[in-house]
Enzyme design. Structure first.
Site, mmCIF file in Angstrom:
data_model
loop_
_atom_site.group_PDB
_atom_site.id
_atom_site.type_symbol
_atom_site.label_atom_id
_atom_site.label_comp_id
_atom_site.label_asym_id
_atom_site.label_seq_id
_atom_site.Cartn_x
_atom_site.Cartn_y
_atom_site.Cartn_z
ATOM 1 N N LEU A 247 7.978 14.323 -34.629
ATOM 2 C CA LEU A 247 8.110 15.535 -35.199
ATOM 3 C C LEU A 247 6.845 16.519 -34.759
ATOM 4 O O LEU A 247 5.738 15.977 -35.316
ATOM 5 C CB LEU A 247 8.352 15.558 -36.409
ATOM 6 N N ASP A 248 6.900 17.587 -34.086
ATOM 7 C CA ASP A 248 5.544 18.536 -33.849
ATOM 8 C C ASP A 248 4.294 17.818 -33.077
ATOM 9 O O ASP A 248 3.502 18.310 -33.298
ATOM 10 C CB ASP A 248 5.193 18.806 -35.293
ATOM 11 N N GLN A 249 4.948 16.719 -32.540
ATOM 12 C CA GLN A 249 3.718 15.860 -31.590
ATOM 13 C C GLN A 249 3.919 16.492 -30.359
ATOM 14 O O GLN A 249 3.010 15.683 -29.434
ATOM 15 C CB GLN A 249 3.850 14.454 -32.060
#
Lengths: 304, 304, 304, 304
Positions: A247-249
């Site tokens: 997530l969000d990486q």
């Protein structure tokens, strides 16, 4: 960067003639860094009378990898699209290249996933309409029915696929089925408020661009504007990135920020953020659609 | 872009070895646009085993002119500096090129002209000291004696040449004599509050970069912050440009702006402007010193 | 700043209850600078139990004029709207004030004038829909029929009033008739590609906000992006200002800029400019609608 | 915001007359939110003929706290500095205020702590010299001897206090002894590459401003530019904040960012970051010195 096969899908598409714009080819290359690549590639294009409009290259020294993008005019070229791969293959072999070729008259097919917020969706629809994106938005998928009227007013198929922890697997399978059926080249999460499961990424490998409403890596996850307010930052940000399982990486494509102050409530941050989200997402999408983005480990090269 | 002769001056300079940085060559080219230039130039470099670090090109369609900058590693090159011109001459002739070659171990000699304000001068001196500019500041000239202590603290020769309407001609002749004697490659007007006369430009043709404290073409001439205040703009700007005979009309290299409000007095604009002036001037100077700026009519190409 | 009479028009409007937002009053004042104004005004509000939410003031020393804006909570106030003027009149007289009072539950009526470009219109419509503007867009007027479908999809009355040099006088009379009939508080020129004639300003005195696609005062008049391209600027700008009889010379409310380079064609400048125009116009309109803008000679005070 | 006692230290300082600038008083207030505060404070100033130049206030609804800053002209005031506290005390009691008063002719004494990098130190020294900061830099402390020549060229006492894990306690005691001896009002960590220990904060409670070279809360701790490079962000940032015991977690005063790309190496990020660090630190320091910053839990209110 995957190999050239994927372009075959594109060649079946209806051609779009952009009046006044000559048709161009875009060749993207990734290979181990070795002297002479630029000379070989540009000499190849010269031999077939392809006038180079633009070239970009980047050498990632840490990984020893060389990346190149060449845009060339197709008007005088003495090599048909069908013969290109065969002609180029010896160079590709010599340099151990991964490569792709795109043609400006074969615009990409785009799917947009949304939830209840309409600002990014409207923005993408209006940019497409005004010719800013060399792409067609071919379907909209949502876990809410709220934005169906927007889809209708732009004559785009809209699929309402509600999702919960109970049905996530089957809903995601339906999403993948739609992306496949519509031969989608790029999926955009335009404030789609669901996290795609690891299973999704096992079954779907096409590019997905998300807009996250913070200056990543600050404020990962839920309610970044609330997090930003609590930390008392003096600027809020937006980040557009490729979606990966974590997530969000994923690799960041574009970021921007906006000044805020103690006068701004969380509601103000949300309002100001909407302007950022629209612009940052559009910038990333446009770069991707012009084949200017290359992923290199978890970073991106964004040619100008 | 002038022809290759000027580089001979450079080759006489003391070489500077920047520890840890490999020496590179930078080849800049301007020629009529014709298919195959990139292939010819990059193949030439390949033949002599020069690994290309970076290339930029731009095609000005209106003028039919092609501009190119190639940076290459000198470490493995099989062509001496003295033989470069002879080897390259047949390509240059075929394509009717104007070209120059620069070497990163031959930093430019810079003169700074100032009046009474010290912020841009300090900024340039500190950037040079920290290694940001591949250049040596070899002299400071001023129409005031105020900044002599600054020059002294950085051990730079300082020339106080007062000027008035009565002695302008002879003062400018002295300036030119100094620029010539010190073999200056670049002259920087770092808030030099004098307008160079047309005669100056008849006798001196080296590049001169100025910082003008407005967002040109707004607020040409005197007291731009006062003009900006009176017009009630919501942003002030700074513009760095090559100096030509016509005041504030030369090719723009860099610009930036800063938000202001009704709360800002003229004094505040001047204070805020100082930060802009320093940064914008440094950006332009750095681009010039890295041979990334090409002038094309009254516009600049600034390669990244 | 005109006197308080104009508010009477507002009181006849349908009240809008914004759920969750308490109703507030906004008092704006302009008067000769004299000690004690703030104390008198805030003591007055205190006496009637009006809790102050925000105050802003500015003293224009050159003109000796004092400007103030006070926002206060109406929930506990012990003074009816109808009695406010009578109660405040002695203070107003003592300080020779021009003043107005606005109530947050009486949103302004807005007219939008457009031509063929839709990006600013869409932007205003979407902002209104999302509740960003405390206003109702009550009609759209155009000299082209192109944007009628946009008006229809948002259910806003659309008036197509073609204009030429032959019929300008009567067309402008029709515009004024519509603005009057719809009791318009603010007129927005959202890329309306016509210059209003001097006669228009003799017959209409309501506020008009324009978006000009340059960083004023640079590039006044026609085709500012073409002008910007030719001058070779490194940033393009947008300016939102009140419209006065003199073209592009009215008081500036908001400005912003965007970086461009030699790579950008005029078409690119136009595309990038659209994003600027939308944001800058919206910022100015929002400031006006929140009664944060005061005109002072040809400059504006924009309270934050 | 601490109570009024601390101002007594200031009154013993040598007065500085800034030619052309009238002397002003700045009153800062924090109290529980209650109706009528502004009226009481401004009426108090009016009674003593103090003309208000500027007022700012902020109501933190979550905490029910009201903050106010009033700047007023001292030229006609009918209340001596020594009598101010007594006269104001009844208001302060009624509203349970914490308050302080500052006078513009009593500039603050500033200490700068540095290590080996000189860009922030030079910047502060030059701003003080040019009159941008209403403060005197009274001493420089460093854990390295490298910047002693800079201190000498500006005639500022320089203390070289090397530090290691072995002597941290005694070194910090020396730092505190110096800050106390020089009656320092504000300590600036201008790229001081040491983390102050918890013990330091037990013995020293004066305000300390740090510049951290990232967009906090991203990239806390060591080598933020290296972290930023690895994450592949498209902008780097700088954050100036009050120092608290918890590393990089104190209240943020100012932030700004700069665009970067895949072309930028870590060295480039460091170079570009220097420009940001200077400007952001100076903005925070200036706001603090003008008593425009109020800390409210872990957030700041920065009045404009």
């Amino acid at each position: 960067m995957t190999i050239a096969l994927s372009r075959n899908i594109l060649t079946n598409r209806t051609e779009i003639a952009r009046p006044g714009e000559p048709v161009s080819g875009i060749l993207t290359i990734a290979c181990p860094d070795k002297i002479g690549v630029i000379a070989r590639v540009t000499s190849f294009l010269f031999r077939y009378n392809a006038n180079i409009i633009d070239t970009n290259q980047h050498n990632n020294a840490e990984r020893g990898t060389f990346y190149m993008r060449v845009k060339f005019d197709l008007s005088g070229i003495e090599l048909s699209r069908t013969d290109f791969a065969a002609a180029f293959s010896s160079i590709a072999r010599d340099y151990d290249m991964q490569w792709q070729i795109f043609y400006s008259d074969k615009p990409a097919s785009v799917a947009v996933l949304v939830s209840r917020q309409d600002h990014c969706l409207y923005d993408l629809l209006l940019r497409q309409k005004s010719g800013e994106l060399n792409a067609g938005i071919v379907l909209i998928i949502s876990n809410s029915d709220a934005l169906r009227p927007v889809a209708r007013s732009f004559d785009i198929p809209f699929y309402y696929l509600p999702v919960s922890s109970a049905n996530r697997e089957s809903q995601e399978a339906q999403v993948i089925e739609l992306l496949t059926r519509y031969r989608v080249d790029l999926t955009i999460l335009a404030r789609y408020m669901q996290v795609l499961s690891p299973a999704f990424f096992q079954h779907y490998t096409g590019p997905i661009i998300n807009i996250h409403h913070s200056f990543l890596p600050a404020f990962v996850g839920n309610q970044p504007y609330h997090q930003a307010y609590r930390r008392g930052v003096k600027m809020i940000g937006s980040t557009s990135h490729y979606v990966t399982e974590e997530l969000d990486q994923g690799p960041i494509i574009a970021q921007d920020v906006y000044q805020v102050s103690h006068r701004d409530s969380i509601k103000d941050l949300i309002r100001k953020g909407r302007d950022l989200e629209r612009v940052v997402l559009a910038r990333a999408v446009r770069a991707h659609l012009e084949h200017r983005v290359v992923t290199c480990a978890n970073r991106t090269i964004v040619f100008e």
